[in-house]
Structures are given as C-alpha cells and as structure tokens.
Design a protein around this motif. Sequence first.
Motif, mmCIF file in Angstrom:
data_model
loop_
_atom_site.group_PDB
_atom_site.id
_atom_site.type_symbol
_atom_site.label_atom_id
_atom_site.label_comp_id
_atom_site.label_asym_id
_atom_site.label_seq_id
_atom_site.Cartn_x
_atom_site.Cartn_y
_atom_site.Cartn_z
ATOM 1 N N VAL A 7 0.855 -1.187 0.000
ATOM 2 C CA VAL A 7 0.000 0.000 0.000
ATOM 3 C C VAL A 7 0.889 1.234 0.000
ATOM 4 O O VAL A 7 1.651 1.469 0.933
ATOM 5 N N LYS A 8 0.806 2.029 -1.066
ATOM 6 C CA LYS A 8 1.629 3.241 -1.126
ATOM 7 C C LYS A 8 0.884 4.473 -0.615
ATOM 8 O O LYS A 8 1.494 5.418 -0.122
ATOM 9 N N MET A 200 -5.668 -0.907 -7.177
ATOM 10 C CA MET A 200 -6.184 -0.304 -5.948
ATOM 11 C C MET A 200 -7.236 -1.206 -5.331
ATOM 12 O O MET A 200 -7.793 -2.101 -5.977
ATOM 13 N N LEU A 201 -7.489 -0.981 -4.041
ATOM 14 C CA LEU A 201 -8.482 -1.728 -3.278
ATOM 15 C C LEU A 201 -9.394 -0.734 -2.580
ATOM 16 O O LEU A 201 -8.912 0.203 -1.924
ATOM 17 N N LEU A 222 -4.198 2.688 -2.671
ATOM 18 C CA LEU A 222 -3.474 2.662 -3.936
ATOM 19 C C LEU A 222 -2.244 1.793 -3.755
ATOM 20 O O LEU A 222 -1.498 1.955 -2.786
ATOM 21 N N LEU A 223 -2.031 0.868 -4.680
ATOM 22 C CA LEU A 223 -0.989 -0.134 -4.534
ATOM 23 C C LEU A 223 0.276 0.235 -5.299
ATOM 24 O O LEU A 223 0.223 0.868 -6.355
ATOM 25 N N ILE A 241 -11.477 -4.927 -5.942
ATOM 26 C CA ILE A 241 -10.144 -4.864 -6.536
ATOM 27 C C ILE A 241 -10.301 -4.220 -7.906
ATOM 28 O O ILE A 241 -11.091 -4.685 -8.732
ATOM 29 N N LEU A 242 -9.567 -3.144 -8.141
ATOM 30 C CA LEU A 242 -9.616 -2.446 -9.423
ATOM 31 C C LEU A 242 -8.206 -2.284 -9.970
ATOM 32 O O LEU A 242 -7.279 -1.968 -9.216
ATOM 33 N N ALA A 243 -8.067 -2.508 -11.269
ATOM 34 C CA ALA A 243 -6.765 -2.309 -11.902
ATOM 35 C C ALA A 243 -6.973 -1.933 -13.364
ATOM 36 O O ALA A 243 -7.952 -2.345 -13.997
#
Length: 278
Positions: A7-8, A200-201, A222-223, A241-243
Amino acid sequence: MGISRTVKTIVPTHTVTEGGGFKVRRPAAMGSLMSPFLLLDEMGPANYGPGEAVGAPWHPHRGFETVTYMLSGEMEHEDSVGSKGVITPGDVQWMTAGKGIIHSEMPTKKMMDEGGLMHGFQIWVNLPAKDKMMNPRYQDISSEHSPIVEKDGVWARVVAGECMGVESSIDTVIPITYIHVKMTPDTALHKSLDVDLNGMLYVFGGEISVSGKAVKDGKLALLSPGSEVIIHSKKGAEFLILAGPEINEPIARYGPFVMNTREEIKQAIDDYQRGIFA
C-alpha cells in the motif's frame, strides 16, 4: 517468484450528493491519483421509503465509460440509442459513452412503490484519445452471467478481468480488472495483477491488510507496482479490486465530458446543445 504489491497511499472518502439527490461515498481526489479510473462512487447503502428513492435523470456523457454494479435495489436505465433495461442485484451495466450518449438511471416502479435498500457502485473509466470518439455501446450483464468463484473462505464476483482462475465475459476497451470480494475471518487471497497495470483496493465493509498495512471500511488503498497482491482479513471484509493501465495523456474534464483538451470540451458542449449526440 512475483513481486508483491504494498500500500503506497490510503485515500479517505467523503460523502457528496449526485443525480437527483442520492448520496454517494467517494474517495477524495481519486481522479488525479489513479489512472484510468476517474471516479468511484459507492451509492448508499440507503433505505428508502415508498416514493423516496432517487436516481439520475437524463444527462449526457462523452469520452469515457460508466460502469454500474448493483448490490441491492433496482435501477432502470434508458439511453438515446434505444437501449433499455433494469439493473438488479448482481447485475452490471457497462456503458461506453464514446463520442456521445444521453441516458438516465432511475429507480424502478417497484422501488418507488415499495421502497427498500439501495446499494451499488458507479465507476468512471477513462478512454485513450484514440477511443474517445468511438461509437457508444451498452453491455448489460445479468447476475447469472456475471461469474462467481468461491474458494477457501473467499467469494468473488468477476465483473471484469480474472480472479482465482475465473474470467469475465465483459469486453473492455482497455484492460480492466474489477472484482467484488467477500472474505470470511482469517482468510487470504493471492491475486495476480499484470505489472503494467495500476492497482487499488476499495474497502466497504470490515478490514483487510496488505503487507501488514491495514485498510479499513471507507478507505481506498493505492498499490505499489508488482505482479501480485496478497490480501489478508482477520475479521472478514468486503471490498473491490480495481486495476487498469496508466493513460499518460492530458485530461480536460467538465461535468459529464472527459476529453484531452479544452477545445474538445467546448466542442462536446456545442455538439450536445446542437442535439447531435447519439
């Protein structure tokens, strides 16, 4: 061995009013942080009495896609190219506005007569410049045709992309992952993600952790880059979960229009006012 994402950034949500007066929970400043997603709205959950339910009356779009996914309640959609349908729990409506469309999303007669719980999501997906003026289209995917997979305490509906070996039938203009996940307590999910996709989650129930970082209800994580994300939940959780790919192009945005330049926005407004949208 893959590189695990961390996780950033954690983005909080705020509540805003949209459409005909319905409240949505929306991550703050998302459009400036997370290409290709322009907006993520959690609609409700809201309990409506008879005659109280609200929606989004006729309005235009150009230059991007809207994705509506219902968890509870019913919405009726109609558009200027003749598409009509009802979105019920588990259904997905993937609308590519492209060069221009006018549509409405309103509560069904049943919702207006009886009231009830309304809960769902609408996500806006940006389109690259080369696709912004494509012909508009709808994809209506009913719940029985939206694949579900369940394994080791993890339930997932694969709206777009792939999860635990199950793939969606949605045809996306750009590579999109959109997974609705429910986890029972003390479970883990290992989800591969292409390294060239932003990920992102969004948690809307319970709590998860990624590389020891907690992500709670109402937070967007945001990953960092990587080839997989390992998600744990001690007490159970529900999340998306989105990408999608980075669209490294200028964004000019005005209400329901998302283009690349201010001139294109002015043209969209002029085209709409002249009645030449689909």
